[in-house]
Enzyme design. Structure first.
Site, PDB file in Angstrom:
ATOM      1  N   HIS A  84       5.994 -34.044  31.350  1.00  0.00           N
ATOM      2  CA  HIS A  84       5.856 -33.769  29.923  1.00  0.00           C
ATOM      3  C   HIS A  84       4.555 -33.002  29.705  1.00  0.00           C
ATOM      4  O   HIS A  84       3.514 -33.393  30.249  1.00  0.00           O
ATOM      5  CB  HIS A  84       5.852 -35.087  29.142  1.00  0.00           C
ATOM      6  CG  HIS A  84       5.669 -34.925  27.673  1.00  0.00           C
ATOM      7  ND1 HIS A  84       6.674 -34.511  26.835  1.00  0.00           N
ATOM      8  CD2 HIS A  84       4.573 -35.118  26.899  1.00  0.00           C
ATOM      9  CE1 HIS A  84       6.207 -34.458  25.601  1.00  0.00           C
ATOM     10  NE2 HIS A  84       4.941 -34.814  25.606  1.00  0.00           N
ATOM     11  N   GLU A 113       1.105 -28.062  35.807  1.00  0.00           N
ATOM     12  CA  GLU A 113       2.307 -28.908  35.908  1.00  0.00           C
ATOM     13  C   GLU A 113       2.896 -28.862  37.312  1.00  0.00           C
ATOM     14  O   GLU A 113       3.303 -29.888  37.875  1.00  0.00           O
ATOM     15  CB  GLU A 113       3.384 -28.438  34.925  1.00  0.00           C
ATOM     16  CG  GLU A 113       3.129 -28.801  33.490  1.00  0.00           C
ATOM     17  CD  GLU A 113       4.279 -28.423  32.600  1.00  0.00           C
ATOM     18  OE1 GLU A 113       5.446 -28.478  33.039  1.00  0.00           O
ATOM     19  OE2 GLU A 113       4.019 -28.079  31.438  1.00  0.00           O
ATOM     20  N   ASN A 173       9.910 -37.869  34.587  1.00  0.00           N
ATOM     21  CA  ASN A 173       9.868 -36.700  33.707  1.00  0.00           C
ATOM     22  C   ASN A 173       8.481 -36.073  33.788  1.00  0.00           C
ATOM     23  O   ASN A 173       7.486 -36.780  33.996  1.00  0.00           O
ATOM     24  CB  ASN A 173      10.150 -37.135  32.268  1.00  0.00           C
ATOM     25  CG  ASN A 173      10.140 -35.980  31.275  1.00  0.00           C
ATOM     26  OD1 ASN A 173      10.653 -34.907  31.562  1.00  0.00           O
ATOM     27  ND2 ASN A 173       9.550 -36.205  30.115  1.00  0.00           N
ATOM     28  N   ASP A 210       9.436 -40.367  26.043  1.00  0.00           N
ATOM     29  CA  ASP A 210       8.100 -40.043  26.589  1.00  0.00           C
ATOM     30  C   ASP A 210       7.160 -41.246  26.599  1.00  0.00           C
ATOM     31  O   ASP A 210       5.934 -41.088  26.442  1.00  0.00           O
ATOM     32  CB  ASP A 210       7.482 -38.887  25.783  1.00  0.00           C
ATOM     33  CG  ASP A 210       8.303 -37.618  25.912  1.00  0.00           C
ATOM     34  OD1 ASP A 210       8.337 -36.844  24.936  1.00  0.00           O
ATOM     35  OD2 ASP A 210       8.941 -37.419  26.967  1.00  0.00           O
ATOM     36  N   SER A 221       1.740 -34.678  32.056  1.00  0.00           N
ATOM     37  CA  SER A 221       1.899 -36.046  32.565  1.00  0.00           C
ATOM     38  C   SER A 221       3.218 -36.173  33.305  1.00  0.00           C
ATOM     39  O   SER A 221       4.248 -35.680  32.818  1.00  0.00           O
ATOM     40  CB  SER A 221       1.902 -37.055  31.402  1.00  0.00           C
ATOM     41  OG  SER A 221       0.763 -36.899  30.578  1.00  0.00           O
TER      42      SER A 221
HETATM   43  C1  GRF Z   1       7.486 -27.307  30.762  1.00  0.00           C
HETATM   44  O1  GRF Z   1       6.330 -27.230  29.967  1.00  0.00           O
HETATM   45  C2  GRF Z   1       7.823 -28.762  30.956  1.00  0.00           C
HETATM   46  O2  GRF Z   1       6.682 -29.600  30.984  1.00  0.00           O
HETATM   47  C3  GRF Z   1       8.618 -29.061  29.743  1.00  0.00           C
HETATM   48  O3  GRF Z   1       9.475 -27.933  29.645  1.00  0.00           O
HETATM   49  C4  GRF Z   1       8.703 -26.769  29.990  1.00  0.00           C
HETATM   50  C5  GRF Z   1       9.545 -25.809  30.787  1.00  0.00           C
HETATM   51  O4  GRF Z   1       9.726 -26.322  32.068  1.00  0.00           O
HETATM   52  N1  GRF Z   1       9.321 -30.298  29.843  1.00  0.00           N
HETATM   53  P1  GRF Z   1      10.419 -25.403  33.226  1.00  0.00           P
HETATM   54  O5  GRF Z   1       9.606 -24.127  33.317  1.00  0.00           O
HETATM   55  O6  GRF Z   1      11.843 -25.123  32.762  1.00  0.00           O
HETATM   56  O7  GRF Z   1      10.350 -26.238  34.475  1.00  0.00           O
END
Ligand code: GRF
Length: 201
Positions: free
Chosen positions: A106, A171, A104, A142, A133
């Site tokens: 996060h 990310e 995952n 988490d 992370s």
């Molecule tokens: C991101 O911040 C991710 O870390 C969290 O959901 C948000 C949206 O992710 N879990 P994405 O743009 O749909 O990949």
């Protein structure tokens, strides 16, 4: 390697994976995108036959939804399952079924701020840094072993949305770097102890 992605929304992390594969920097293919939101735009990033999405309200309970998603996921025979913007808690049976190949991303510096509203909580705490992370998924939310993290500064006057955007920007490279390690078979995880190339992290 065969990568399946669980996503609930726009799928910017999924897009980063798709882009890295197209650029030749990630030796994998996205074999499936699965979602708890049939309208999730993430689903549009793969061909129709690689999509699975159902509304949880069409199932008796969480376990039934997770069982159906698990069956669909297993049929795609993924080497790795990436939760990327997947916003629903995975039940223990699902996690155990894919344990060891379920990761995952996060948007916090775990173990800080498990769960939701991570950026607002970091701002509320007056943290100087925030980040993201990549961790292995275990039944506790988490809480799995962290594989890699990326940090960003918290700037004075940041709103949660501004911080979220700054974190989101790290990310994507963090996730790709983590997946490059996993796809290359360089990571082992045993009882919470991570090793990369045999060296304990
Ligand atoms: C991101 O911040 C991710 O870390 C969290 O959901 C948000 C949206 O992710 N879990 P994405 O743009 O749909 O990949």
């Amino acid at each position: 390697s065969r990568i399946a992605v669980l996503a609930s929304g726009r799928g910017s992390n999924l897009q980063a994976i798709v882009d890295a594969i197209a650029a030749g920097t990630l030796d994998a293919e996205v074999v499936a995108v699965l979602s708890d939101k049939p309208e999730a735009s993430a689903l549009q990033k793969v061909a129709p036959e690689r999509r699975w999405a159902r509304s949880p309200k069409d199932f008796a309970d969480r376990a039934a939804f997770d069982a159906a998603m698990g069956d669909a996921l297993a049929a795609f025979a993924p080497d790795w399952v990436v939760c990327a913007g997947y916003m629903r808690i995975l039940g223990e049976a699902f996690v155990q079924r894919f344990a060891g190949r379920l990761v995952n991303i996060h948007p916090s510096l775990l173990p800080l701020y498990k769960g939701l509203h991570t950026h607002a909580r970091a701002l509320e705490a007056g943290d100087a840094e925030a980040g993201a992370s990549v961790h292995f998924v275990v039944p506790e939310l988490d809480a799995g072993t962290v594989l890699a993290q990326a940090r960003v500064p918290v700037l004075s006057g940041d709103t949660a949305e501004q911080l979220a955007q700054r974190v989101l920007a790290v990310e994507h490279p963090l996730l790709i770097a983590s997946l490059q390690w996993l796809v290359a078979g360089r990571v082992t995880e045993r009882d919470g102890q991570l090793e990369v190339d045999g060296h304990p992290l």
